[in-house]
Write an enzyme that holds these catalytic residues in place. Structure first.
Site, PDB file in Angstrom:
ATOM      1  N   PRO A  11       8.039  -0.898   9.691  1.00 13.40           N
ATOM      2  CA  PRO A  11       9.434  -1.070  10.120  1.00 13.40           C
ATOM      3  C   PRO A  11      10.182   0.242  10.186  1.00 13.40           C
ATOM      4  O   PRO A  11       9.990   1.131   9.351  1.00 13.40           O
ATOM      5  CB  PRO A  11      10.012  -1.994   9.037  1.00 13.40           C
ATOM      6  CG  PRO A  11       8.837  -2.801   8.588  1.00 13.40           C
ATOM      7  CD  PRO A  11       7.665  -1.850   8.636  1.00 13.40           C
ATOM      8  N   CYS A  12      11.066   0.341  11.194  1.00 11.14           N
ATOM      9  CA  CYS A  12      11.619   1.646  11.549  1.00 11.14           C
ATOM     10  C   CYS A  12      13.070   1.840  11.141  1.00 11.14           C
ATOM     11  O   CYS A  12      13.665   2.862  11.459  1.00 11.14           O
ATOM     12  CB  CYS A  12      11.513   1.829  13.066  1.00 11.14           C
ATOM     13  SG  CYS A  12      12.409   0.559  14.007  1.00 11.14           S
ATOM     14  N   GLN A  13      13.684   0.878  10.415  1.00 14.47           N
ATOM     15  CA  GLN A  13      15.121   0.999  10.166  1.00 14.47           C
ATOM     16  C   GLN A  13      15.495   2.304   9.471  1.00 14.47           C
ATOM     17  O   GLN A  13      16.549   2.887   9.728  1.00 14.47           O
ATOM     18  CB  GLN A  13      15.616  -0.179   9.310  1.00 14.47           C
ATOM     19  CG  GLN A  13      15.488  -1.529  10.004  1.00 14.47           C
ATOM     20  CD  GLN A  13      14.203  -2.233   9.598  1.00 14.47           C
ATOM     21  OE1 GLN A  13      13.180  -1.601   9.376  1.00 14.47           O
ATOM     22  NE2 GLN A  13      14.255  -3.552   9.510  1.00 14.47           N
TER      23      GLN A  13
END
Length: 508
Positions: free
Chosen positions: A134-136
């Site tokens: 995940p890239c948040q």
């Protein structure tokens, strides 16, 4: 290569874009070598979509499989009834997605145990690990949000280190090849002043250094820039790992870091992706879809009232645009009559679509459009949508910024003219590729206005899915907001297929 010869382990799978592309690759002998053994996803609606697609891949070659699946798409069968018709394939699909949502880091015992089972059963045949943590924490938007959080400490944000969960799987599976995807922001993200990307590259080249498990070393290649040192590939610039999807047949300016890791003992060098001479435009991939009207979100929604409002808006928009464009008066802004907001409707022949994408979108396609439903908008926003779409059309494809909107259309935002939200209303120009489809499309649609001012609306889930290159028979589960989020977070399957072909050539 034989069908199912290459085991695929899909991590952080989302709705399955990367797995869909890779598993669709066909060897020159007609077989499909890539077989997804496990897909790991924690978000419930995306997990449901993932399971439905795994099931589809398993029944497509069976008698009555395609017709039964399409009956489900047309709401003639429930999902439970569909699965009951093919109990063996349903059980296999559910096992493939671990029966329920799982999160790497939190559910490692179950995940790692299943991966070990698959790897042991697969023996010496090739294995591939795919996925993007995940890239948040890495994305520019995520970093901006984090900066506004009181007492935020980057090194305590576990999302910065989810790639280490990827390393653990590499140590367990020891695949021949891995594909790791992430946002552009990963190239510049910092923790305690240290840029993370060089450390991530170092760890991927030698996973055992972090996991403390004896693991082979990996060579990490760019898919778009060649290297002379193939035994120890190195690149001059971190952006050499950046893939611009619009250069490879995807109708969207999606720029993502994609790393191709090859185990040190695997012979051969992966080729780079082949660029297309022309970019694919929004109009080319959306023009065949049924026209729809938007709705009202703050008042009673009736088609006659919508037509009246849009007709009135069209007259006002022409007056406003005459100051900027001499030919504004020639625009046809009369609303279409009796348009629906949704409904399963037939697809017209895609006359404008490039032939390679016709085959991609329409293979085993339903005769009607799925996930094609508009949302409601405030009546004042309908006027802004009409202005933005008409301006974009007259300007030759430039969406208006805040400074281009007349004061009469300014929304009640204190920072409207500050520059902070200069493109709050953004039309996706017909004659260009779209901007990046993100999960923000689930919010209000202002960044994703349809180019046709007569429809006066934001993009539907299916239109967003077309820009992401999901096949037309790809069913997104969950409510509409969840569907938008799934589409926005996915890897474009058509790009993934091209990467899969590079891997297939290498393994062959």
């Amino acid at each position: 290569m034989e069908t199912g010869e290459v085991l695929v382990i899909d991590l952080f799978a989302g709705p399955g874009g990367l797995g869909e592309g890779v598993s669709s690759c066909v060897h020159e002998n007609g077989n499909k070598p890539f077989q997804i053994g496990v897909s790991v996803e924690k978000e419930p609606s995306a997990h449901k979509t993932l399971t439905t697609r795994a099931f589809y891949r398993k029944i497509i070659e069976t008698e009555d499989g395609l017709s039964s699946y399409q009956s489900y798409l047309y709401n003639e069968l429930t999902r439970s009834e569909l699965f009951d018709r093919f109990p063996i394939q349903a059980a296999e699909a559910q096992q493939e997605t671990l029966f329920k949502p799982h999160a790497l880091g939190a559910d490692n015992k179950d995940i790692h145990e299943r991966i070990r089972e698959l790897v042991n059963a697969h023996g010496e045949k090739p294995k591939v690990v795919i996925g993007g943590p995940p890239c948040q924490a890495y994305s520019m938007a995520g970093r901006s949000r984090n900066a506004g959080i009181k007492d935020y400490v980057a090194k305590k944000d576990l999302r910065h280190f989810l790639y280490k969960e990827y390393l653990k799987v590499l140590s367990i599976a020891q695949p021949d090849v891995f594909i790791m995807e992430n946002v552009r922001g990963i190239l510049s993200a910092k923790v305690d002043g240290e840029i993370m990307f060089p450390r991530i590259l170092k760890d991927l080249r030698s996973p055992g250094r972090i996991t403390k498990i004896a693991t082979p070393r990996y060579k990490v290649f760019s898919l778009v820039v060649g290297t002379e040192n193939v035994n120890n590939p190195s690149y001059d610039d971190p952006t050499d790992f950046l893939i611009k999807a619009e250069n490879y047949g995807v109708p969207q300016a999606r720029h993502r870091v994609i790393l191709l890791g090859v185990r040190a003992d695997v012979e051969g060098v992966p080729r780079t992706l082949a660029r297309r001479k022309r970019q694919t435009t929004v109009d080319q991939v959306l023009s065949d879809l049924p026209k729809l009207r938007s709705g009202f979100s703050k008042r009673k929604d009736e088609v006659k009232e919508w037509e009246r409002a849009v007709s009135k808006n069209g007259t006002q928009v022409k007056k406003l645009l005459r100051k900027q464009f001499k030919n504004a008066q020639d625009l046809d802004l009369k609303p279409f009559k009796r348009l629906n907001r949704s409904e399963i409707q037939p697809v017209t022949h895609p006359e404008k679509m490039p032939i390679h994408l016709i085959q991609w979108y329409r293979n085993n396609a339903p005769t009607s459009v799925l996930n094609h439903e508009t949302r409601g908008h405030m009546e004042s926003d309908l006027l802004r949508y009409a202005f933005s779409a008409a301006y974009t059309k007259l300007s030759g494809g430039t969406s208006p910024k805040a400074r281009d909107f007349p004061d009469a259309l300014a929304p009640e935002h204190e920072n409207w003219k500050s520059g902070a939200h200069a493109d709050r209303f953004r039309t996706q120009a017909a004659n260009k590729c779209s901007t990046t489809v993100t999960s923000h499309i689930s919010k209000d649609g202002h960044y994703f206005i349809h180019y046709d001012p007569k429809q006066c609306r934001s993009l539907t889930v299916r239109e967003a899915a077309r820009l992401q290159t999901f096949p037309d028979n790809y069913k997104f589960e969950g409510n509409r907001t969840q569907q938008y989020v799934q589409v926005g977070n996915a890897v474009p399957p058509y790009l993934a297929q091209q990467i899969g072909k590079v891997v297939l050539e290498l393994l062959s």
